[in-house]
Motif scaffolding. Structure first.
Motif, short mmCIF file in Angstrom:
data_model
loop_
_atom_site.label_atom_id
_atom_site.label_comp_id
_atom_site.label_asym_id
_atom_site.label_seq_id
_atom_site.Cartn_x
_atom_site.Cartn_y
_atom_site.Cartn_z
N THR A 187 -2.64 3.28 -5.87
CA THR A 187 -2.25 3.26 -4.46
C THR A 187 -1.83 1.88 -4.00
O THR A 187 -1.26 1.73 -2.95
CB THR A 187 -3.42 3.70 -3.57
OG1 THR A 187 -4.55 2.90 -3.92
CG2 THR A 187 -3.75 5.15 -3.76
N ALA A 225 -6.73 3.30 -7.62
CA ALA A 225 -6.06 4.56 -7.37
C ALA A 225 -6.80 5.39 -6.34
O ALA A 225 -6.56 6.57 -6.18
CB ALA A 225 -5.96 5.35 -8.67
N GLU A 276 0.87 -1.18 0.00
CA GLU A 276 0.00 0.00 0.00
C GLU A 276 0.90 1.22 0.00
O GLU A 276 1.76 1.35 0.88
CB GLU A 276 -0.84 0.02 1.28
CG GLU A 276 -2.14 -0.71 1.18
CD GLU A 276 -2.94 -0.52 2.44
OE1 GLU A 276 -3.87 0.29 2.44
OE2 GLU A 276 -2.62 -1.17 3.44
N ARG A 277 0.71 2.09 -0.98
CA ARG A 277 1.53 3.30 -1.03
C ARG A 277 0.98 4.27 -0.01
O ARG A 277 -0.23 4.42 0.13
CB ARG A 277 1.44 3.91 -2.43
CG ARG A 277 2.34 5.08 -2.65
CD ARG A 277 2.44 5.37 -4.15
NE ARG A 277 1.16 5.74 -4.73
CZ ARG A 277 0.64 6.96 -4.65
NH1 ARG A 277 1.28 7.92 -4.01
NH2 ARG A 277 -0.52 7.23 -5.22
N SER A 278 1.87 4.92 0.72
CA SER A 278 1.34 5.82 1.74
C SER A 278 0.86 7.07 1.02
O SER A 278 1.57 7.67 0.22
CB SER A 278 2.43 6.18 2.74
OG SER A 278 3.39 6.96 2.12
N SER A 279 -0.38 7.44 1.27
CA SER A 279 -0.93 8.59 0.57
C SER A 279 -1.36 9.57 1.66
O SER A 279 -2.20 9.27 2.48
CB SER A 279 -2.15 8.17 -0.23
OG SER A 279 -3.00 7.43 0.59
N TYR A 286 -7.33 6.69 -2.93
CA TYR A 286 -6.54 6.71 -1.70
C TYR A 286 -7.41 6.67 -0.45
O TYR A 286 -6.89 6.66 0.66
CB TYR A 286 -5.59 7.91 -1.66
CG TYR A 286 -6.27 9.23 -1.77
CD1 TYR A 286 -6.76 9.87 -0.62
CD2 TYR A 286 -6.45 9.84 -3.00
CE1 TYR A 286 -7.41 11.08 -0.73
CE2 TYR A 286 -7.10 11.06 -3.11
CZ TYR A 286 -7.58 11.68 -1.97
OH TYR A 286 -8.22 12.87 -2.06
N ARG A 296 -8.39 1.58 2.37
CA ARG A 296 -7.30 1.02 3.17
C ARG A 296 -7.49 -0.49 3.24
O ARG A 296 -8.61 -0.94 3.43
CB ARG A 296 -7.37 1.55 4.61
CG ARG A 296 -7.31 3.02 4.74
CD ARG A 296 -5.87 3.47 4.95
NE ARG A 296 -5.77 4.91 4.94
CZ ARG A 296 -6.01 5.66 6.01
NH1 ARG A 296 -6.38 5.09 7.13
NH2 ARG A 296 -5.88 6.96 5.94
#
Length: 1921
Positions: free
Chosen positions: A213, A245, A194-197, A247, A250
């Motif tokens: 994301t 995409a 998970e990309r931190s957004s 964000y 979670r």
């Protein structure tokens, strides 16, 4: 749930409490890097916390996470996984603190140990376990996870900028992360990121597409690819695929089986479940909208410049501001760097994409570099804005249209499955803090997620759809909970209620409270429903709870979940409510649960400690487990759950029962649930529980009674004690009358009716039937006898109450002693019977497994046998195996539905035909010949083992044992290991499992020191021959010391003896010179030895990777007796040729390198590590490199190092390296190697290239290299160049004038290799006229005009060599001749062969060098391969008539005189032609040990030897005779290769001793090569006659030998080593499986028939060299000493090839009572021989039983094995019957089955087909047993048994004492039940024939009828027919 108050009272006692602290914490303190960490970082600042909060969190789990400071420590546990796959019961823990990760294993009964500890550079954000799959084939099967995948078990450690992956095998990977990662999740396929957004990452300008994301990484070497999701069908009706995409999503949970993801939408506050799967190719294309523009992405090359940006970016600090600015700046930067257009790139790069995953970062797809592929330019249009059909260019506002890189290919996709319903009361922060999947007691699955803010556990039931394609979710159930964890071991979940109670749930059904001994229960004054004050309840707990409780591991994957910043800190500090709380004063309470593994859970207590508890099992006794399983399978789910809950509460009440009384408790519990009043029923009332009375039975406590009652007496009478006493001999002796149990009073019976309102009342018939099937199943396990007796009591009670007479009769027959006629019955009202549910599978006739088998054996028709899947597995196995083996129905075990079973399930109670799951299906690649093999292989497939077989009753096991016995005698060699274990052939199972020996010694046993004379050991250390396998060699050549002799002849590491006698007239100086000259002569021999030594020690050594390879030094000094003075060549007294020893040391290096076995583990670093420091040893290293190429290890050398060695310009190194690399890449047309070689061959370079100055010998090596790399490929360009190179002119500047012959020969050999064996079908080369051109090279003539690109070079003639425009035949002939031989090899092409005929006129003979006649004869014979015959007549037929008539015969003593003929020419031609013919004979029979060929060659060799000493030798010339003799010696050695033949060895030794005169270096080389071939690889290797081998041998044995040690004029010396390519391992070494040492064994080899001989067999004593495998049909190890073993080569030779390649180890097993051939050569010492030959009388009358103890001879086999086991000994059983002591008829059934098996039709047929096949049992044994049994029963019948039999048949009760014998009679004679008899209408029969007809339907044997007839017929007269 019927009644709540009752249920509240019950409690479940949790097992053993233990303090818990993570194992890693302790280790951390001792970890070396712990010193560098400040102590503060490990110790939480507990003081501040305590002040602000009521209860400080536990130190251990304190994981304080804020934005600024990373956490302190965390850990997760999972169930221990073992590699082998057996059940292990321990926990594995992964502990993270600061920058350490510690992986430990352990449990409460097994000390915990640290398994691995990792320390990384920056703090660890997260550590997790993950399995990566590496597909083996590059097949694009996206969703099919076949068996061709290897699973790599790994640990992943996430740091700020990178991810470390460590696999269990020891591979380490580091993957750089192109973005900041919030969390990593392991999936079934790989990792998910998970990309931190951050919230401010809203796209700055509207046209930008949001960044993905979530990303996946399928393997640490793969790219990180974005995740896509498939949305439902949109407006246009088609589903869209797009990047994830959003964000606001979670991930809160991810699971591997089933593969699902759960996400939480922070905006809508909803949880959603998605299915995770691989992307389908069509979906990839949809996402890569790009493909419409540029064709498929595969053609695009990688843009490597970007990788650098990515690296520099990820090394630096990760961006703090918006990642967008970084990305976009990068993007513009990289745009300027990368190449302007994609298409203009060099196409050759795309080859790189084909590299496999193990080398390149990309899988098979286009690899492109990280950051740039996130395609931020707007031309990757957003799917959200317009439909896909638009051309991508239509909306591009950017300046460039063609992007330089492609978008990223997605690998995983998520499909939407379920979203929770929206409720109006939903709070904002209701993200689940813990999610897990749990199964309830009946196997229904629930997805549970804990919403902490609402103190709710929400459970969703889900199940697979019928076609298994998707999951269907049900409705949500809410359970009030503060915390919850799954307890997988017993399919329940543990819930911590708000009140602090621990409650066990199964699914959503409450089981009961858990009572934890040692912890105070929460205050009972508090009501369960706590009033909720305004503040949310969970602010009770400490900061460690809300923030880290959800970090507890979930499910078996144990995933750490991301940390949501949900609650604001003000709320946490708000501790007002805490003081008001009631239970705050109670002291310790549980405030969280974590780390569930199997059935263990950790409780976090409020006083900072943790305890681990175990939730108890559902049942421990096997019997109760079985019954519960059966009930679970048959009852409807809801009822089953309730039944299990009741039982669980009863069983696990505090102070519950011990193991022994578990069954009693179960019976009571079950009968209560069925409506029985167990207090009133006499036998259940007296069951003993050894423990407090369980709550289920609690209502009425046993009242103490002083007086006693009548019931006590009845109890005594019906007790076991009384029953045993009645049948006791004392009772008989005292003539005690059996006491009748008083019939119970009537009113008493009335009161025992059942309560029909209970839970299981309506299901009694179903329950009864299932318990009956379990009873039948337990009968098949002889270890469960006790359980059967317990179960039958319950069954009898139920059968009586259900009024099932047939069943009662059946149980009576099984257990006559237990089943008494009078017992209490409980009445069931007729009305109530109506309510009972009689299932359709309920049969009136009791299903009996023994009866079913008996019918099968008799060949009667059988009904399908009912079975419960998963519970009655043994019944199923027995039924199917008998169906297969006795009925011969092969479809029984294949995949189709079986007709022999029907499956019982609880659903729609239709009769379903059983579908066997595919695991058991019969999928064998091996062809299976007989039913026995089929049965054995099927049984191992199902997982049946020897232990299972031993617990089967002997009668049932007999057919299976029969099959096993059959297979043991005649096994196939390629069965899997498990099958071999089952049939008891350890030799085969070891063969199957080993395949490979310990890497260290390659089957080399310890070197037997006794073989080496002890005195010389120290000197022998360095002769390079001390790693041979002495043990095997001493078996092959056991009679003499020939191996030592070979070592002596071949050793070159010690000084030679220089024995020169000083003449009186010679001065001292002259004497010294004379000695040195003599030494020089001897050194010619010493320098030739290493080539032979390389052959002798071929592949015999596994080097130690940490040590250099020992290379013995080449010693060129001498010692002169008598004073042993040293003689040295370097004294300057005589002229020594320069560089004399350089080739010798090259050969020495090759010999040392060839010791290394191909299977050794060596790598590039080790090869470089061996590079010598001193320049003198460079030649040896060059040879070492060549040797590594020949044994295949040079491919591991890095390209960089190869380049390094070649640029040094050292000639020898280049030769060794080029030849080595080419040999390693034999026939592969490898492009990289071709380029490497072309640089060294001017002809392969473009015409305009600069002329490189390549040494001549290197050019020769490169040309041969080209031949090797292109061997057999008929590559046109290569062939054309090589053809021209044979006749390469010397060149104007004399650049090619030296040693032209060897270059021309090399070109010819290379051309021959390229077109090897293609003959006239050289495709596409007809215009080259290859044969004609070669013919011209061979016989001479005008040079043709040179075509091709090199004509410029050939225009101007040489200024010094006047060749004119004719071909110089002396240069080109040998190459051309051998090229023709190889191109037409074995083609039998007569027209080409006639070109090579020796000239038959004197005039023509004068034109040909005699040496070339040898080559022509050899070439002609190789082409006419099939004409070669191994006799001297054929050899002489090659000599032209003119020579035969006029030549000097080899034996002549005086010269004939002749004027017109040149005798010299004739004599030379004669010997060379004969040598050529003999050499071809050597090639034809290479490695065959053909006796005729050997005799023929040996005759010629001795002729040549005599000729050398004859007076006529001078005509022929000594040199010529020596050459021919050497050629003959080589031919002999080829035929006898590896055999160590003594006569050839004597010849070689004789030649070794000749050192003076004509004996030059080359002849020594030939003689010692012959010696080496004779002992090739220490007797383990032989030569092959494949085309490739012959080509290699032609290079190695080229019959022109060097004159001195630096002579490479005619043939490059390095090529002598190419014989390795023709060597193949063919030694078969039997190894005794028990002692693990090599031994002798007799093997029989069967040859396939050919045109020369019919199919033939011969016996060999192994260890022996096998003939070439393609000639063989089969090999078998023969008895009588060893178990037979057949290797069938008609199915393919791969199995045998792999055995031979791994050292030829064939495991054999001695039969019992035999000694090995070494100990007992004649077989006179075996036990059997001794027994039978003794004179005394009793030994003659020996019984089979005694013999079986020590022989495994089939005829006297194995009586003991099957029938001497004390428990089931048949004889014992029969004796017990005679003494009338059978209280149960179990053994009688077995006897009956044994007798029926031997009289069954299938068995009789097998015997008639194979009369030699032995029986298990001696044939006299069975009739005796049968007779004894019959007699015993007949005697009983006459002694009054007929009375009770009569009363039985008429339905009256028989007298007690007779019951057990009566039952035996009924069973043995298969008497039908009274009911069946009545139905048959037998009463009115008047005579026997009538009876016979009526009994036909009842399948009753006639012999039984004869015994019954007198009772059934009115008068004895009517017995007469």
């Amino acid at each position: 749930m019927s009644d709540h108050s009752d249920e509240r009272a019950t409690m479940i006692a949790a097992g053993d409490l233990q303090e818990f602290a993570p194992r890693g914490r302790e280790h951390c303190r001792r970890h070396p890097s712990a010193l560098t960490l400040q102590l503060r970082r490990l110790q939480p600042a507990s003081s501040e916390l305590c002040s602000s909060d009521g209860a400080a969190g536990l130190v251990g789990s304190l994981r304080e996470v804020t934005i600024h400071e990373r956490q302190r420590e965390s850990w997760q546990l999972r169930k221990g996984a073992s590699d082998v796959g057996e059940e292990v019961d321990y926990d594995e823990e992964l502990y993270v603190a600061s920058n350490m990760v510690i992986w430990s294993k352990g449990s409460k009964n097994q000390a915990s140990t640290v398994y691995k500890a990792f320390t990384v550079d920056s703090p660890v954000l997260q550590a997790l376990w993950c399995d990566f799959t590496v597909p083996q084939e590059k097949s694009e099967k996206a969703d099919v996870s076949g068996s061709d995948e290897i699973v790599e078990k790994c640990i992943c450690i996430l740091q700020n900028s990178c991810l470390n992956v460590h696999s269990i095998e020891g591979k380490d990977y580091i993957a750089a992360l192109p973005f900041q990662v919030t969390s990593v999740w392991p999936t079934k396929y790989g990792l998910l990121f998970e990309r931190s957004s951050s919230s401010h990452e809203v796209p700055p300008s509207p046209p930008r597409e949001p960044l993905p994301t979530m990303f996946s990484m399928l393997h640490p070497l793969d790219e990180i690819a974005p995740l896509v999701y498939k949305s439902g069908a949109g407006v246009f009706g088609s589903a869209r695929v797009q990047y994830v995409a959003d964000y606001t999503l979670r991930i809160v949970f991810l699971n591997a089986e089933p593969s699902i993801v759960m996400t939480y939408d922070t905006v809508q506050s909803l949880h959603t479940v998605w299915a995770l799967r691989r992307v389908k190719p069509e979906e990839q294309n949809t996402v890569l909208k790009f493909s419409e523009q540029l064709g498929t992405p595969q053609h695009l090359a990688t843009s490597s410049s970007l990788t650098a940006h990515l690296r520099s970016f990820s090394k630096g600090d990760s961006p703090v501001g918006s990642p967008f600015q970084n990305y976009s700046s990068l993007h513009s930067q990289s745009r300027s760097v990368s190449s302007p257009s994609v298409q203009s790139r060099s196409p050759s790069i795309s080859n790189m994409a084909a590299l496999s995953r193990s080398h390149s970062p990309a899988l098979g797809v286009h690899s492109f570099s990280g950051v740039q592929r996130f395609n931020f330019s707007s031309n990757a249009q957003s799917p959200k804005r317009h439909s896909i059909t638009h051309s991508p260019n239509s909306t591009c506002s950017d300046s460039f249209l063609v992007p330089e890189t492609e978008p990223i290919v997605p690998e995983l996709c998520i499909d939407h499955l379920w979203t929770e319903t929206v409720t109006n009361t939903r709070e904002k922060n209701s993200q689940a803090s813990k999610v897990f999947i749990t199964t309830d007691l009946c196997g229904q699955k629930f997805l549970c997620f804990l919403v902490e803010s609402q103190l709710q556990l929400r459970c969703v039931k889900f199940q697979e759809s019928n076609d298994k394609s998707q999951l269907i979710f049900g409705s949500v159930t809410n359970i009030q909970a503060k915390d919850a964890v799954p307890v997988q071991g017993i399919d329940t979940l543990l819930v911590l209620e708000g009140s602090g109670n621990l409650v066990l749930y199964s699914g959503v059904v409450r089981v009961g409270k858990v009572f934890i001994p040692g912890l105070p229960a929460p205050s009972l004054t508090m009501s369960n429903q706590m009033p909720r004050p305004s503040t949310p309840l969970d602010s009770v707990s400490t900061p460690s709870k809300p923030l880290n409780k959800h970090l507890g591991p979930l499910e078996e994957g144990m995933l750490l979940s991301p940390v949501p910043e949900l609650r604001d800190s003000s709320k946490l500090r708000d501790s007002t409510y805490v003081e008001d709380c009631t239970f705050q004063q109670l002291g310790t309470f549980i405030h969280a649960l974590r780390d569930p593994v199997h059935s263990r859970v950790t409780l976090e207590l409020s006083n900072n400690t943790m305890v681990r508890i175990t939730i108890p099992e559902i049942a421990t006794s096997e019997l109760v487990k079985r019954c519960l399983q059966g009930l679970k399978a048959i009852l409807p789910k809801e009822i089953a759950v309730q039944m299990l809950v009741k039982w669980y509460n009863a069983y696990n009440a505090p102070g519950g029962p011990s193991y022994h009384s578990e069954w009693n408790l179960f019976v009571t519990c079950l009968m209560n649930m069925m409506g029985y009043n167990t207090e009133r029923l006499s036998w259940t009332r007296n069951l003993d529980f050894e423990g407090s009375l369980s709550p289920v039975i609690a209502p009425k406590k046993a009242r103490p009674s002083e007086t006693g009652s009548d019931e006590d007496w009845e109890y005594l009478l019906s007790s076991d004690y009384h029953r045993n006493f009645e049948s006791h001999p004392v009772a008989k002796a005292l003539r005690l009358d059996p006491l009748e149990v008083l019939a119970p009073k009537d009113d008493f019976v009335q009161s025992l009716s059942l309560d029909s309102s209970t839970l299981l009342f309506t299901h009694i018939p179903a329950i009864f039937f299932v318990l009956h099937l379990i009873y039948e199943e337990l009968k098949l396990n002889s270890l469960m006898g006790e359980g059967i007796r317990l179960l039958v009591v319950l069954l009898v009670q139920l059968a009586r109450d259900l009024k099932l007479e047939a069943y009662l009769d059946y149980y009576y027959r099984d257990y006559p002693a237990l089943v008494k006629t009078s017992r209490q019955t409980c009445l069931i009202d007729q009305v109530q019977t109506g309510f009972m549910h009689h299932p359709s599978f309920f049969s009136a006739e009791p299903p009996s497994i023994f009866q079913w088998l008996s019918s099968c054996l008799k060949g009667e028709a059988v009904q399908p046998y009912p079975y419960l899947p998963g519970i009655c597995e043994r019944s199923k196995l027995v039924v199917l195996s008998v169906a297969l083996y006795i009925l011969g129905d092969e479809s029984a075990v294949s995949n189709e539905a079986s007709h022999y079973l029907y499956k019982i399930t609880s659903g729609q109670r239709k009769q379903q035909i059983e579908q066997i799951d595919s695991r058991c299906s019969f999928r064998r690649d091996t062809s299976v010949s007989s039913l026995a093999e089929k049965l054995v292989i099927w049984m191992t497939d199902v997982g049946f083992t020897l232990r299972d077989l031993e617990s089967l009753p002997f009668g049932v096991a007999l057919p299976i044992r029969d099959a096993i016995y059959y297979c043991r005698e005649q096994p196939a060699s390629d069965w899997p290991e498990a099958v071999c274990l089952l049939i008891g052939r350890q030799d085969l199972s070891k063969q199957a499992c080993e395949g490979n020996l310990q890497k260290g010694k390659s089957s080399v046993g310890p070197v037997l020191s006794s073989d080496i004379p002890t005195g010389t050991e120290s000197e022998e250390d360095e002769d390079g021959m001390n790693d041979m396998n002495e043990e095997v060699m001493s078996l092959i050549w056991s009679e003499d010391l020939r191996v030592q002799e070979v070592r002596r002849l071949l050793q070159s590491a010690r000084p030679v003896r220089v024995n020169v006698v000083q003449m009186p007239e010679a001065s001292d100086h002259e004497y010294i010179e004379e000695k040195e000259n003599r030494l020089l002569q001897l050194c010619q021999r010493t320098m030739a030895l290493p080539v032979g030594r390389g052959m002798f020690t071929l592949f015999s050594y596994h080097p130690v990777p940490t040590e250099q390879l020992p290379i013995p030094k080449l010693n060129l000094t001498g010692r002169a007796p008598p004073r042993n003075t040293t003689v040295d060549l370097n004294s300057g007294n005589i002229d020594v040729p320069p560089n004399m020893a350089c080739w010798a040391s090259f050969h020495n290096g090759v010999a040392a390198g060839l010791k290394i076995a191909p299977a050794s583990q060596i790598d590039s670093a080790w090869i470089v590590y061996n590079k010598p420091k001193i320049a003198e040893l460079a030649n040896e290293y060059a040879g070492f490199l060549m040797a590594l190429g020949l044994n295949g290890h040079l491919t591991k050398l890095a390209t960089l190092n190869i380049h390094d060695y070649l640029t040094k310009g050292h000639e020898m190194t280049s030769i060794g390296l080029l030849l080595g690399v080419s040999a390693a890449k034999l026939g592969t047309m490898d492009m990289a190697i071709t380029r490497l070689l072309s640089i060294h061959i001017p002809a392969l370079l473009p015409p305009t290239s600069t002329e490189l100055d390549v040494p001549h010998n290197v050019q020769v090596a490169a040309v041969i290299g080209i031949g090797l790399v292109y061997q057999g490929t008929a590559h046109r360009h290569t062939a054309e160049v090589l053809l021209a190179e044979i006749g390469r002119p010397p060149g104007p500047e004399m650049e090619y004038c030296t040693d032209r012959e060897s270059y021309s020969l090399a070109s010819g050999l290379a051309l021959g290799m390229v077109c090897l064996g293609h003959g006239s079908n050289l495709i596409g080369m007809s215009d080259l006229n290859v044969p004609e051109q070669l013919y011209q090279y061979m016989v001479g003539g005008h040079r043709r005009f040179q075509a091709g690109m090199h004509r410029e070079k050939h225009k101007s003639p040489s200024y010094q060599i006047k060749e004119g425009d004719t071909i110089n035949v002396d240069v080109t002939c040998p190459g051309a001749t051998l090229a023709l031989a190889m191109i037409y090899l074995k083609t039998n092409n007569r027209s080409i062969a006639d070109w090579l005929q020796a000239p038959d006129t004197m005039y023509l003979l004068d034109f040909v060098k005699p040496e070339f006649l040898l080559l022509r004869t050899l070439a002609r014979c190789l082409i006419l391969w099939d004409d070669i015959l191994p006799n001297s007549k054929w050899v002489n037929s090659n000599v032209p008539q003119i020579i035969r008539e006029n030549s000097v015969s080899l034996h002549a003593t005086e010269l004939p005189s002749s004027e017109d003929l040149s005798l010299e020419t004739l004599a030379q031609a004669h010997v060379y032609i004969i040598a050529g013919a003999c050499l071809s004979l050597g090639f034809r029979f290479a490695g065959s040990e053909n006796l005729a060929a050997f005799k023929c060659l040996y005759k010629y060799a001795t002729d040549f030897l005599k000729c050398l000493s004859a007076p006529t030798a001078s005509i022929t010339g000594h040199y010529n005779l020596e050459t021919c003799l050497s050629v003959l010696l080589l031919s002999l050695a080829m035929v006898m290769a590896g055999s160590g033949n003594l006569k050839v060895l004597q010849l070689c030794r004789f030649m070794h001793k000749k050192t003076g005169g004509e004996m030059n270096y080359g002849f020594h080389l030939a003689h010692h090569m012959a010696l080496g071939l004779l002992f090739l690889g220490g007797g383990r290797y032989s030569l092959s006659t494949s085309n490739s081998s012959i080509a290699a041998l032609l290079c190695a044995l080229y019959p022109h030998f060097p004159v001195h040690s630096t002579d490479n004029r005619y043939h490059l010396q390095a090529l002598r080593h190419l014989y390795v390519l023709a060597a193949e391992p063919r030694l078969l070494t039997p190894i005794d499986v028990d002692s693990n040492t090599p031994c002798y064994a007799l093997i029989e080899v069967t040859y396939k028939g050919t045109q020369w001989y019919a199919e033939a067999t011969e016996e060999l004593m192994a260890p022996t060299l096998l003939p070439e495998l393609h000639l063989l049909k089969q090999i078998r190890v023969k008895g009588p000493r060893y178990w037979e073993l057949l290797i069938d080569l008609s199915k393919g030779t791969n199995h045998l090839k792999s055995i031979l390649a791994k050292g030829g180890v064939l495991y054999v097993k001695l039969r019992a009572g035999q000694l090995s051939y070494k100990e007992d050569p004649m077989g006179w010492r075996s036990l059997l021989a001794q027994t039978v030959t003794h004179r005394n009388s009793e030994a003659r009358a020996f019984k089979p039983e005694t013999i079986s103890a020590f022989t495994s001879d089939p005829a006297l086999f194995s009586f003991a094995d099957y029938f001497c086991k004390p428990t089931v000994n048949m004889g014992q059983a029969v004796r017990r019957l005679e003494r009338k002591e059978m209280s149960e008829t179990f053994e009688l059934w077995q006897i009956k089955l044994v007798l029926e098996f031997f009289s069954s039709r299938s068995h009789q047929e097998r015997l008639s087909r194979n009369p030699s096949r032995g029986l298990f049992m001696n044939s006299e044994f069975l009739p005796v047993m049968k007779c004894t049994t019959d007699n015993a029963l007949d005697q009983w019948l006459q002694a009054g048994g007929d009375v009770s039999l009569h009363s039985y048949l008429s339905g009256q009760p028989a007298e007690e004492s007779q019951l057990s014998m009566l039952a035996c009679f009924l069973i043995y004679h298969s008497v039908p039940t009274p009911a069946q008899l009545a139905a048959g209408g037998l009463e009115g029969s008047t005579n026997f024939s009538e009876l016979l007809l009526k009994f036909k339907q009842l399948n009753m044997p006639v012999r039984a009828l004869l015994r019954l007839a007198p009772l059934l017929l009115p008068s004895p007269q009517s017995m007469v027919l």
